[in-house]
Design a protein around this motif. Structure first.
Motif, PDB file in Angstrom:
ATOM      1  N   LEU A 143       0.836  -1.159  -0.093  1.00  0.00           N
ATOM      2  CA  LEU A 143       0.154  -0.047   0.014  1.00  0.00           C
ATOM      3  C   LEU A 143       0.793   1.132  -0.068  1.00  0.00           C
ATOM      4  O   LEU A 143       1.694   1.431   0.997  1.00  0.00           O
ATOM      5  CB  LEU A 143      -0.826   0.074   1.292  1.00  0.00           C
ATOM      6  CG  LEU A 143      -1.854   1.194   1.426  1.00  0.00           C
ATOM      7  CD1 LEU A 143      -2.959   1.364   0.404  1.00  0.00           C
ATOM      8  CD2 LEU A 143      -2.514   1.201   2.932  1.00  0.00           C
ATOM      9  N   ARG A 144       0.547   2.096  -0.886  1.00  0.00           N
ATOM     10  CA  ARG A 144       1.297   3.506  -0.944  1.00  0.00           C
ATOM     11  C   ARG A 144       0.428   4.588  -1.085  1.00  0.00           C
ATOM     12  O   ARG A 144      -0.481   4.596  -1.917  1.00  0.00           O
ATOM     13  CB  ARG A 144       2.518   3.378  -2.171  1.00  0.00           C
ATOM     14  CG  ARG A 144       1.780   3.458  -3.380  1.00  0.00           C
ATOM     15  CD  ARG A 144       2.846   2.858  -4.432  1.00  0.00           C
ATOM     16  NE  ARG A 144       3.148   1.483  -4.107  1.00  0.00           N
ATOM     17  CZ  ARG A 144       4.390   1.128  -4.309  1.00  0.00           C
ATOM     18  NH1 ARG A 144       5.449   1.814  -4.840  1.00  0.00           N
ATOM     19  NH2 ARG A 144       4.761  -0.213  -4.099  1.00  0.00           N
ATOM     20  N   CYS A 145       0.782   5.574  -0.450  1.00  0.00           N
ATOM     21  CA  CYS A 145      -0.354   6.930  -0.432  1.00  0.00           C
ATOM     22  C   CYS A 145       0.714   8.007  -0.724  1.00  0.00           C
ATOM     23  O   CYS A 145       1.476   8.366  -0.124  1.00  0.00           O
ATOM     24  CB  CYS A 145      -0.995   6.988   0.676  1.00  0.00           C
ATOM     25  SG  CYS A 145      -1.970   5.727   1.277  1.00  0.00           S
ATOM     26  N   ALA A 146       0.645   8.543  -2.149  1.00  0.00           N
ATOM     27  CA  ALA A 146       1.493   9.707  -2.650  1.00  0.00           C
ATOM     28  C   ALA A 146       0.864  10.971  -2.032  1.00  0.00           C
ATOM     29  O   ALA A 146       1.621  11.754  -1.466  1.00  0.00           O
ATOM     30  CB  ALA A 146       1.158   9.508  -4.101  1.00  0.00           C
ATOM     31  N   LYS A 147      -0.448  11.054  -1.909  1.00  0.00           N
ATOM     32  CA  LYS A 147      -1.071  12.274  -1.186  1.00  0.00           C
ATOM     33  C   LYS A 147      -1.997  11.539  -0.030  1.00  0.00           C
ATOM     34  O   LYS A 147      -2.457  10.484  -0.144  1.00  0.00           O
ATOM     35  CB  LYS A 147      -1.617  13.197  -2.047  1.00  0.00           C
ATOM     36  CG  LYS A 147      -0.639  13.892  -3.016  1.00  0.00           C
ATOM     37  CD  LYS A 147      -1.429  14.625  -4.017  1.00  0.00           C
ATOM     38  CE  LYS A 147      -0.306  15.231  -4.997  1.00  0.00           C
ATOM     39  NZ  LYS A 147      -0.990  16.148  -5.959  1.00  0.00           N
ATOM     40  N   GLY A 148      -2.688  12.502   0.383  1.00  0.00           N
ATOM     41  CA  GLY A 148      -3.646  12.026   1.643  1.00  0.00           C
ATOM     42  C   GLY A 148      -4.622  11.238   0.905  1.00  0.00           C
ATOM     43  O   GLY A 148      -5.495  10.403   1.583  1.00  0.00           O
ATOM     44  N   ASP A 149      -5.413  11.639  -0.504  1.00  0.00           N
ATOM     45  CA  ASP A 149      -6.287  11.354  -0.718  1.00  0.00           C
ATOM     46  C   ASP A 149      -5.963  10.270  -2.115  1.00  0.00           C
ATOM     47  O   ASP A 149      -6.926   9.811  -2.881  1.00  0.00           O
ATOM     48  CB  ASP A 149      -7.477  12.216  -1.264  1.00  0.00           C
ATOM     49  CG  ASP A 149      -6.660  13.402  -2.285  1.00  0.00           C
ATOM     50  OD1 ASP A 149      -5.418  13.151  -2.412  1.00  0.00           O
ATOM     51  OD2 ASP A 149      -7.224  14.279  -2.707  1.00  0.00           O
ATOM     52  N   ASP A 150      -4.769   9.830  -2.307  1.00  0.00           N
ATOM     53  CA  ASP A 150      -4.239   9.120  -3.384  1.00  0.00           C
ATOM     54  C   ASP A 150      -3.502   7.802  -3.096  1.00  0.00           C
ATOM     55  O   ASP A 150      -2.277   7.789  -2.890  1.00  0.00           O
ATOM     56  CB  ASP A 150      -3.526   9.893  -4.429  1.00  0.00           C
ATOM     57  CG  ASP A 150      -3.138   9.255  -5.596  1.00  0.00           C
ATOM     58  OD1 ASP A 150      -3.781   8.203  -6.066  1.00  0.00           O
ATOM     59  OD2 ASP A 150      -2.174   9.549  -6.301  1.00  0.00           O
ATOM     60  N   CYS A 151      -4.116   6.900  -2.395  1.00  0.00           N
ATOM     61  CA  CYS A 151      -3.743   5.429  -2.177  1.00  0.00           C
ATOM     62  C   CYS A 151      -3.829   4.720  -3.178  1.00  0.00           C
ATOM     63  O   CYS A 151      -4.910   4.371  -3.824  1.00  0.00           O
ATOM     64  CB  CYS A 151      -4.251   5.168  -0.811  1.00  0.00           C
ATOM     65  SG  CYS A 151      -3.750   6.389   0.745  1.00  0.00           S
ATOM     66  N   ARG A 152      -2.867   3.599  -3.333  1.00  0.00           N
ATOM     67  CA  ARG A 152      -2.917   2.626  -4.324  1.00  0.00           C
ATOM     68  C   ARG A 152      -2.325   1.277  -3.626  1.00  0.00           C
ATOM     69  O   ARG A 152      -1.425   1.339  -2.952  1.00  0.00           O
ATOM     70  CB  ARG A 152      -2.188   2.910  -5.592  1.00  0.00           C
ATOM     71  CG  ARG A 152      -2.451   4.198  -6.133  1.00  0.00           C
ATOM     72  CD  ARG A 152      -2.111   4.322  -7.656  1.00  0.00           C
ATOM     73  NE  ARG A 152      -2.592   3.566  -8.564  1.00  0.00           N
ATOM     74  CZ  ARG A 152      -3.895   3.781  -9.444  1.00  0.00           C
ATOM     75  NH1 ARG A 152      -4.567   4.952  -8.689  1.00  0.00           N
ATOM     76  NH2 ARG A 152      -4.375   3.084 -10.005  1.00  0.00           N
ATOM     77  N   LEU A 153      -3.186   0.052  -3.983  1.00  0.00           N
ATOM     78  CA  LEU A 153      -2.973  -1.147  -3.416  1.00  0.00           C
ATOM     79  C   LEU A 153      -2.167  -1.993  -4.784  1.00  0.00           C
ATOM     80  O   LEU A 153      -3.039  -1.937  -5.693  1.00  0.00           O
ATOM     81  CB  LEU A 153      -3.980  -1.890  -2.953  1.00  0.00           C
ATOM     82  CG  LEU A 153      -3.966  -3.028  -2.073  1.00  0.00           C
ATOM     83  CD1 LEU A 153      -3.162  -2.764  -0.750  1.00  0.00           C
ATOM     84  CD2 LEU A 153      -5.055  -3.840  -1.830  1.00  0.00           C
ATOM     85  N   THR A 154      -1.045  -2.458  -4.497  1.00  0.00           N
ATOM     86  CA  THR A 154      -0.492  -3.202  -5.893  1.00  0.00           C
ATOM     87  C   THR A 154      -0.178  -4.627  -5.193  1.00  0.00           C
ATOM     88  O   THR A 154       0.339  -4.707  -4.174  1.00  0.00           O
ATOM     89  CB  THR A 154       0.971  -2.461  -6.072  1.00  0.00           C
ATOM     90  OG1 THR A 154       0.548  -0.958  -6.264  1.00  0.00           O
ATOM     91  CG2 THR A 154       1.458  -3.062  -7.394  1.00  0.00           C
ATOM     92  N   ALA A 155      -0.277  -5.648  -6.362  1.00  0.00           N
ATOM     93  CA  ALA A 155      -0.081  -6.949  -5.917  1.00  0.00           C
ATOM     94  C   ALA A 155       1.197  -7.327  -7.050  1.00  0.00           C
ATOM     95  O   ALA A 155       1.363  -6.920  -8.077  1.00  0.00           O
ATOM     96  CB  ALA A 155      -1.018  -7.861  -6.391  1.00  0.00           C
ATOM     97  N   TRP A 156       2.354  -8.245  -6.358  1.00  0.00           N
ATOM     98  CA  TRP A 156       3.399  -8.661  -7.252  1.00  0.00           C
ATOM     99  C   TRP A 156       3.645 -10.006  -7.028  1.00  0.00           C
ATOM    100  O   TRP A 156       3.230 -10.549  -5.942  1.00  0.00           O
ATOM    101  CB  TRP A 156       4.743  -7.571  -6.609  1.00  0.00           C
ATOM    102  CG  TRP A 156       4.536  -6.207  -6.658  1.00  0.00           C
ATOM    103  CD1 TRP A 156       4.165  -5.598  -5.312  1.00  0.00           C
ATOM    104  CD2 TRP A 156       5.039  -5.289  -7.541  1.00  0.00           C
ATOM    105  NE1 TRP A 156       4.194  -4.340  -5.433  1.00  0.00           N
ATOM    106  CE2 TRP A 156       4.812  -3.855  -6.661  1.00  0.00           C
ATOM    107  CE3 TRP A 156       5.742  -5.539  -8.620  1.00  0.00           C
ATOM    108  CZ2 TRP A 156       5.124  -2.867  -7.581  1.00  0.00           C
ATOM    109  CZ3 TRP A 156       5.984  -4.190  -9.220  1.00  0.00           C
ATOM    110  CH2 TRP A 156       5.627  -3.094  -8.858  1.00  0.00           C
ATOM    111  N   ASP A 157       4.172 -10.450  -7.889  1.00  0.00           N
ATOM    112  CA  ASP A 157       4.731 -11.966  -8.148  1.00  0.00           C
ATOM    113  C   ASP A 157       6.079 -12.136  -7.143  1.00  0.00           C
ATOM    114  O   ASP A 157       6.671 -11.309  -7.403  1.00  0.00           O
ATOM    115  CB  ASP A 157       4.990 -12.530  -9.571  1.00  0.00           C
ATOM    116  CG  ASP A 157       5.358 -13.744  -9.636  1.00  0.00           C
ATOM    117  OD1 ASP A 157       6.754 -14.111  -9.595  1.00  0.00           O
ATOM    118  OD2 ASP A 157       4.423 -14.729  -9.592  1.00  0.00           O
ATOM    119  N   PRO A 158       5.882 -12.887  -6.309  1.00  0.00           N
ATOM    120  CA  PRO A 158       7.168 -12.990  -5.265  1.00  0.00           C
ATOM    121  C   PRO A 158       8.291 -13.030  -6.213  1.00  0.00           C
ATOM    122  O   PRO A 158       9.447 -12.511  -5.566  1.00  0.00           O
ATOM    123  CB  PRO A 158       6.657 -13.963  -4.289  1.00  0.00           C
ATOM    124  CG  PRO A 158       5.219 -14.134  -4.234  1.00  0.00           C
ATOM    125  CD  PRO A 158       4.987 -13.901  -5.924  1.00  0.00           C
TER     126      PRO A 158
END
Length: 427
Positions: A143-158
């Motif tokens: 989970l990363r949040c560039a700004k207070g209202d701009d969060c993104r959830l990302t899935a990666w292959d291990p």
């Protein structure tokens, strides 16, 4: 006479010191090694290793043993405990499975994480923006949040590091950080004699529930889409389990709590199943029905209590009762395949969900602690550690020890006592 002995001792100490200082003979390293040698922590271990500190966690990653301390991580070979590498990190988790497993490390209060090769410690992928990371057998989710209202959830292959999907979640009012922060799912049963992470990473759930100040954002992990945002009522708690969104309602009345559970399948809002009077142990006793914890269970199985005090295990996907006990029965451990139950006479029994019956039984375990792992059922009782096969209860290891079980692999388990770590192979 006493004075003579003191004189002899002084002369001997002086001679040894002079010999050591001149390099002729130095007994001190061997003496210190003798003092620092630990007693075996269990019979039958293939090796025992003195660690640099008390470990926070230990994991078996293929043929590597990963040891996490408060501010560092080390890796040892599983065959002979030869140290392979070390790294400065505040936390470490395992993602992937078998030959595809990796080590994920990071620092507290610092964004980003690293994905390391378990054999060499070489960095395979590095991130500098994520605030929280979840590790699974088939994925790494951050989970990363560039700004207070701009969060993104990302899935990666291990193993490959390829991005599987990414989804915007809007603002997240609740702070999530470090490794595997709590999600609204199930509260796994455990025992103080076995480490909480002994079972290792699980499969990524079909639905991922992201908590957000009373709301839960539900993400479909197969497609990487935000499918629903659920708001809990004042007397409700939300849990995302087995591809269902559970709304657990606890209402106070007549000096007791009245519970009900409703399961839906997002994005549809229609009921899949509902149970009135089912207590999933989400409220602490004496809390006026305030639900302050996740439902008890393991993976896709829920542990509930009916209005008459009888325990039951429920399939969270369709609401089926998988096992129905009595008031004296106690469920000690659960995963998707098996449960370990202590009956009123103190005996333990293994219950197979696929067969719908008891598949093994052990007597005289009134005070035993139990954990279920993919490799064995671990039973700790009266200074003894026993490992059983899940399917039929055959004994794979049985030793007397006060050590704590930290991890299991396909062929053995890791025991830790203080700063000593040992590997006990299965028979």
């Amino acid at each position: 006479m006493a004075g003579s002995w003191k004189g002899y001792t002084f002369v001997a100490a002086t001679v040894i010191t002079v010999l050591a200082a001149t390099g002729v003979w130095n007994p001190f390293p061997k003496l210190w090694t003798w003092i620092n040698t630990s007693e075996p922590i269990a019979p039958g271990t293939t090796w025992q290793q003195r660690l640099g500190g008390t470990p926070q966690s230990v994991a078996v990653v293929g043929d590597t043993v990963l040891v996490e301390y408060r501010t560092s991580v080390e890796a040892y070979g599983l065959t002979a405990a030869v140290k392979l590498w070390g790294s400065d990190a505040d936390w470490a988790e395992v993602a992937g499975k078998g030959a595809d497993a990796v080590v994920v490390t990071g620092r507290l209060l610092t964004k980003g994480y690293q994905v390391l090769d378990p054999h060499t410690g070489v960095v395979k992928r590095a991130d500098t923006e994520a605030s929280a990371v979840w590790t699974y057998q088939n994925g790494i989710v951050d989970l990363r949040c560039a700004k207070g209202d701009d969060c993104r959830l990302t899935a990666w292959d291990p193993r490959s590091g390829a991005q599987l999907w990414q989804v915007g979640t809007g603002s997240i009012g609740f702070v999530l950080d470090a490794a595997n922060p709590d999600l609204p799912d199930t509260q796994r049963l455990g025992t103080d004699d076995v480490d909480d992470d002994v079972a290792g990473p699980t499969q990524m759930p079909g639905l991922f529930g992201l908590p957000d100040d009373g709301r839960v954002r539900v993400i479909d992990t197969a497609t990487g889409r935000l499918v629903q945002t659920v708001q809990a009522g004042a007397d409700q708690r939300i849990a995302v389990v087995a591809g269902r969104v559970l709304t657990i309602t606890g209402s106070a009345g007549d000096g007791t709590c009245y519970f009900s559970v409703a399961a839906t399948d997002p994005p549809r809002s229609g009921l899949v199943w509902k149970r009135d009077g089912l207590n999933l142990r989400t409220a602490s006793s004496g809390s006026a029905c305030e639900q302050d914890r996740d439902p008890a269970g393991g993976d896709n199985v829920l542990l509930g209590v009916d209005p008459y005090g009888r325990k039951q295990l429920i399939n969270a996907y369709d609401g089926r009762i998988l096992w129905y006990g009595d008031k004296k029965a106690e469920v000690l451990a659960i995963d998707d395949g098996y449960a370990v139950i202590r009956d009123g006479d103190g005996a333990l029994r293994g219950w197979s969900f696929s067969k719908g019956k008891t598949v093994w039984r052990q007597s005289g375990k009134e005070k035993a602690g139990v954990a279920i792992t993919p490799n064995a059922v671990v039973v700790v009782s009266s200074g003894k550690v026993t490992a059983l096969t899940r399917a039929d209860g055959a004994i794979r290891a049985d030793v007397r020890t006060d050590a704590k079980v930290f991890a299991t692999g396909p062929d053995g388990m890791i025991l830790v006592s203080g700063r000593d770590m040992a590997y006990l192979p299965f028979s």
